[in-house]
Design a protein around this motif. Structure first.
Motif, PDB file in Angstrom:
ATOM      1  N   GLY A 116       0.832  -1.198   0.000  1.00 13.95           N
ATOM      2  CA  GLY A 116       0.000   0.000   0.000  1.00 13.95           C
ATOM      3  C   GLY A 116       0.864   1.243   0.000  1.00 13.95           C
ATOM      4  N   GLY A 117       1.964   1.202   0.760  1.00 18.32           N
ATOM      5  CA  GLY A 117       2.948   2.262   0.649  1.00 18.32           C
ATOM      6  C   GLY A 117       3.632   2.124  -0.706  1.00 18.32           C
ATOM      7  N   LEU A 118       3.373   3.041  -1.626  1.00 18.59           N
ATOM      8  CA  LEU A 118       3.843   2.873  -2.996  1.00 18.59           C
ATOM      9  C   LEU A 118       5.367   2.838  -3.063  1.00 18.59           C
ATOM     10  N   GLY A 119       5.858   1.966  -3.948  1.00 21.87           N
ATOM     11  CA  GLY A 119       7.291   1.791  -4.091  1.00 21.87           C
ATOM     12  C   GLY A 119       7.867   0.689  -3.232  1.00 21.87           C
ATOM     13  N   HIS A 120       7.021  -0.016  -2.484  1.00 24.49           N
ATOM     14  CA  HIS A 120       7.509  -1.076  -1.595  1.00 24.49           C
ATOM     15  C   HIS A 120       7.554  -2.441  -2.276  1.00 24.49           C
ATOM     16  N   GLY A 121       6.621  -2.700  -3.189  1.00 25.66           N
ATOM     17  CA  GLY A 121       6.477  -4.045  -3.742  1.00 25.66           C
ATOM     18  C   GLY A 121       7.684  -4.527  -4.512  1.00 25.66           C
ATOM     19  N   LEU A 122       8.241  -3.690  -5.371  1.00 24.64           N
ATOM     20  CA  LEU A 122       9.388  -4.114  -6.173  1.00 24.64           C
ATOM     21  C   LEU A 122      10.605  -4.430  -5.295  1.00 24.64           C
ATOM     22  N   PRO A 123      10.956  -3.597  -4.309  1.00 23.66           N
ATOM     23  CA  PRO A 123      12.072  -3.960  -3.441  1.00 23.66           C
ATOM     24  C   PRO A 123      11.850  -5.289  -2.707  1.00 23.66           C
ATOM     25  N   ILE A 124      10.627  -5.537  -2.242  1.00 26.19           N
ATOM     26  CA  ILE A 124      10.317  -6.816  -1.595  1.00 26.19           C
ATOM     27  C   ILE A 124      10.577  -7.961  -2.566  1.00 26.19           C
ATOM     28  N   CYS A 125      10.136  -7.787  -3.799  1.00 30.78           N
ATOM     29  CA  CYS A 125      10.280  -8.850  -4.797  1.00 30.78           C
ATOM     30  C   CYS A 125      11.731  -9.085  -5.189  1.00 30.78           C
ATOM     31  N   VAL A 126      12.529  -8.032  -5.188  1.00 30.00           N
ATOM     32  CA  VAL A 126      13.960  -8.200  -5.451  1.00 30.00           C
ATOM     33  C   VAL A 126      14.579  -9.104  -4.382  1.00 30.00           C
ATOM     34  N   GLY A 127      14.248  -8.842  -3.115  1.00 23.78           N
ATOM     35  CA  GLY A 127      14.764  -9.678  -2.042  1.00 23.78           C
ATOM     36  C   GLY A 127      14.284 -11.114  -2.147  1.00 23.78           C
ATOM     37  N   THR A 128      13.007 -11.293  -2.511  1.00 25.02           N
ATOM     38  CA  THR A 128      12.440 -12.634  -2.639  1.00 25.02           C
ATOM     39  C   THR A 128      13.090 -13.386  -3.792  1.00 25.02           C
ATOM     40  N   ALA A 129      13.281 -12.701  -4.905  1.00 20.13           N
ATOM     41  CA  ALA A 129      13.915 -13.338  -6.065  1.00 20.13           C
ATOM     42  C   ALA A 129      15.377 -13.677  -5.780  1.00 20.13           C
ATOM     43  N   LEU A 130      16.068 -12.785  -5.084  1.00 21.35           N
ATOM     44  CA  LEU A 130      17.459 -13.051  -4.721  1.00 21.35           C
ATOM     45  C   LEU A 130      17.555 -14.254  -3.791  1.00 21.35           C
ATOM     46  N   ALA A 131      16.604 -14.354  -2.845  1.00 18.70           N
ATOM     47  CA  ALA A 131      16.571 -15.512  -1.954  1.00 18.70           C
ATOM     48  C   ALA A 131      16.365 -16.795  -2.749  1.00 18.70           C
ATOM     49  N   GLY A 132      15.511 -16.743  -3.764  1.00 15.69           N
ATOM     50  CA  GLY A 132      15.285 -17.915  -4.601  1.00 15.69           C
ATOM     51  C   GLY A 132      16.557 -18.354  -5.314  1.00 15.69           C
ATOM     52  N   LYS A 133      17.313 -17.390  -5.804  1.00 17.02           N
ATOM     53  CA  LYS A 133      18.580 -17.712  -6.460  1.00 17.02           C
ATOM     54  C   LYS A 133      19.565 -18.339  -5.464  1.00 17.02           C
ATOM     55  N   MET A 134      19.649 -17.744  -4.281  1.00 17.22           N
ATOM     56  CA  MET A 134      20.589 -18.238  -3.277  1.00 17.22           C
ATOM     57  C   MET A 134      20.229 -19.638  -2.796  1.00 17.22           C
ATOM     58  N   ASP A 135      18.916 -19.906  -2.724  1.00 14.82           N
ATOM     59  CA  ASP A 135      18.442 -21.223  -2.270  1.00 14.82           C
ATOM     60  C   ASP A 135      18.320 -22.230  -3.402  1.00 14.82           C
ATOM     61  N   LYS A 136      18.673 -21.786  -4.607  1.00 17.29           N
ATOM     62  CA  LYS A 136      18.592 -22.653  -5.799  1.00 17.29           C
ATOM     63  C   LYS A 136      17.172 -23.191  -6.022  1.00 17.29           C
ATOM     64  N   LYS A 137      16.196 -22.287  -5.858  1.00 21.29           N
ATOM     65  CA  LYS A 137      14.796 -22.612  -6.099  1.00 21.29           C
ATOM     66  C   LYS A 137      14.395 -22.184  -7.507  1.00 21.29           C
ATOM     67  N   ASP A 138      13.377 -22.845  -8.041  1.00 23.25           N
ATOM     68  CA  ASP A 138      12.917 -22.544  -9.396  1.00 23.25           C
ATOM     69  C   ASP A 138      11.710 -21.607  -9.433  1.00 23.25           C
ATOM     70  N   TYR A 139      11.245 -21.161  -8.276  1.00 18.35           N
ATOM     71  CA  TYR A 139      10.055 -20.314  -8.292  1.00 18.35           C
ATOM     72  C   TYR A 139      10.339 -18.971  -8.962  1.00 18.35           C
ATOM     73  N   ARG A 140       9.249 -18.390  -9.494  1.00 17.09           N
ATOM     74  CA  ARG A 140       9.335 -17.057 -10.095  1.00 17.09           C
ATOM     75  C   ARG A 140       8.606 -16.049  -9.216  1.00 17.09           C
ATOM     76  N   VAL A 141       8.995 -14.803  -9.345  1.00 14.07           N
ATOM     77  CA  VAL A 141       8.437 -13.730  -8.531  1.00 14.07           C
ATOM     78  C   VAL A 141       7.860 -12.671  -9.469  1.00 14.07           C
ATOM     79  N   PHE A 142       6.626 -12.256  -9.183  1.00 10.50           N
ATOM     80  CA  PHE A 142       5.927 -11.273 -10.013  1.00 10.50           C
ATOM     81  C   PHE A 142       5.426 -10.127  -9.137  1.00 10.50           C
ATOM     82  N   THR A 143       5.407  -8.941  -9.703  1.00 10.55           N
ATOM     83  CA  THR A 143       4.810  -7.810  -9.010  1.00 10.55           C
ATOM     84  C   THR A 143       4.101  -6.909 -10.006  1.00 10.55           C
ATOM     85  N   LEU A 144       3.107  -6.179  -9.528  1.00 12.58           N
ATOM     86  CA  LEU A 144       2.352  -5.222 -10.347  1.00 12.58           C
ATOM     87  C   LEU A 144       2.540  -3.829  -9.782  1.00 12.58           C
ATOM     88  N   LEU A 145       3.009  -2.932 -10.634  1.00 15.24           N
ATOM     89  CA  LEU A 145       3.224  -1.529 -10.275  1.00 15.24           C
ATOM     90  C   LEU A 145       2.234  -0.647 -11.012  1.00 15.24           C
TER      91      LEU A 145
END
Length: 280
Positions: A116-145
């Motif tokens: 709801g605080g604008l500009g928060h979703g993409l940074p959250i998704c960057v962290g989530t996607a980076l975690a996926g890479k570090m954990d060697k997971k195949d999940y994808r991360v999507f966000t809507l701006l």
């Protein structure tokens, strides 16, 4: 179910009808932006995302975060349609002590993050996607701006980070309806040329019609380029589906009066009837 484009179009009509119904019932809501992003969410949840009510707690699920959290009514009706909760729960939308408030909250089943605080979703998704890479997971991360949301600087810090870490498991979509609460995005804080800006930040970029199911599907079904985060700029119409709301700024958070509500619902009934007839 493998939905055809025609079946998705019918579903979007019904979802838009539900958006109007529940905003009218609650007496509050962000009408225009919810209507503009319905087709994007429809394609994501019915063709792209590997997530369901049964798998929502799985560490291998795809993640979707709605950064433009004020368009929560669109997210709520799509989640209800996908079976995350019964649509009757929305009887309490915006009511005292209800979990169904004016922005996404993790107290609602199917919601990944409070936004709801604008500009928060993409940074959250960057962290989530980076975690996926570090954990060697195949999940994808999507966000809507939202296009107006891009005035928030945290988006551009996140954009640099996503490219730096080569997060090709991250896809962002801009609901580019060209309007925000204070007027035209181009007049409030012009952000064009968007394609060139995101490319300069190291993203793979594609601009499409955000109401074209085939184009959305093709753009979202796989990362645009190996080693780069994907940006989909979806050209949409604010208030899509209701003729007197389309591309009209006052419907950013307008609630229809009784006459407007009846006109909108009658139009949807007609459109749904025509589409059902064509599909039968």
């Amino acid at each position: 179910m493998n939905y055809t484009d025609g079946q998705l179009e019918l579903k979007s009509l019904k979802l838009r009808r539900s958006v109007i119904k529940w905003i009218k019932h609650a007496g509050a809501g962000h009408t225009g932006g919810s209507l503009s992003c319905i087709d994007i969410l429809n394609v994501l949840y019915n063709r792209i995302l590997k997530v369901s009510p049964a798998t929502f707690s799985s560490p291998d699920r795809d993640r979707y975060v709605q950064s433009k959290g004020h368009a929560v009514e669109a997210l709520f009706v799509v989640l209800a349609d996908a079976g995350f909760f019964d649509e009757s729960d929305l009887e309490t939308l915006c009511a005292y002590q209800s979990h169904y408030v004016g922005h996404p909250t993790r107290k609602v089943n199917g919601v990944e993050q409070n936004t709801g605080g604008l500009g928060h979703g993409l940074p959250i998704c960057v962290g989530t996607a980076l975690a996926g890479k570090m954990d060697k997971k195949d999940y994808r991360v999507f966000t809507l701006l939202g296009d107006g949301e891009l005035a928030e600087g945290s988006n551009w810090e996140a954009a640099m980070s996503a490219a730096h870490y080569k997060l090709d498991n991250l896809t962002a979509v801009i609901d580019c309806n060209t309007l925000q609460i204070a007027g035209r995005t181009a007049d409030v804080m012009n952000n064009e040329p968007l394609v060139e800006k995101w490319e300069a930040f190291g993203w793979a970029v594609r601009r499409i019609d955000g109401h074209d199911y085939a184009a959305l599907t093709e753009a979202l079904q796989a990362p645009l380029k190996k080693g780069k985060p994907s940006m989909i700029i979806a050209n949409t119409v604010k208030g899509k589906g209701v003729d007197f709301m389309e591309d009209v700024g006052k419907w950013h958070h307008g609630v229809p009066n009784d006459d407007e509500y009846e006109r909108a619902m009658a139009s949807f009934e007609t459109q749904i009837g025509i589409k059902e007839g064509a599909l039968s």
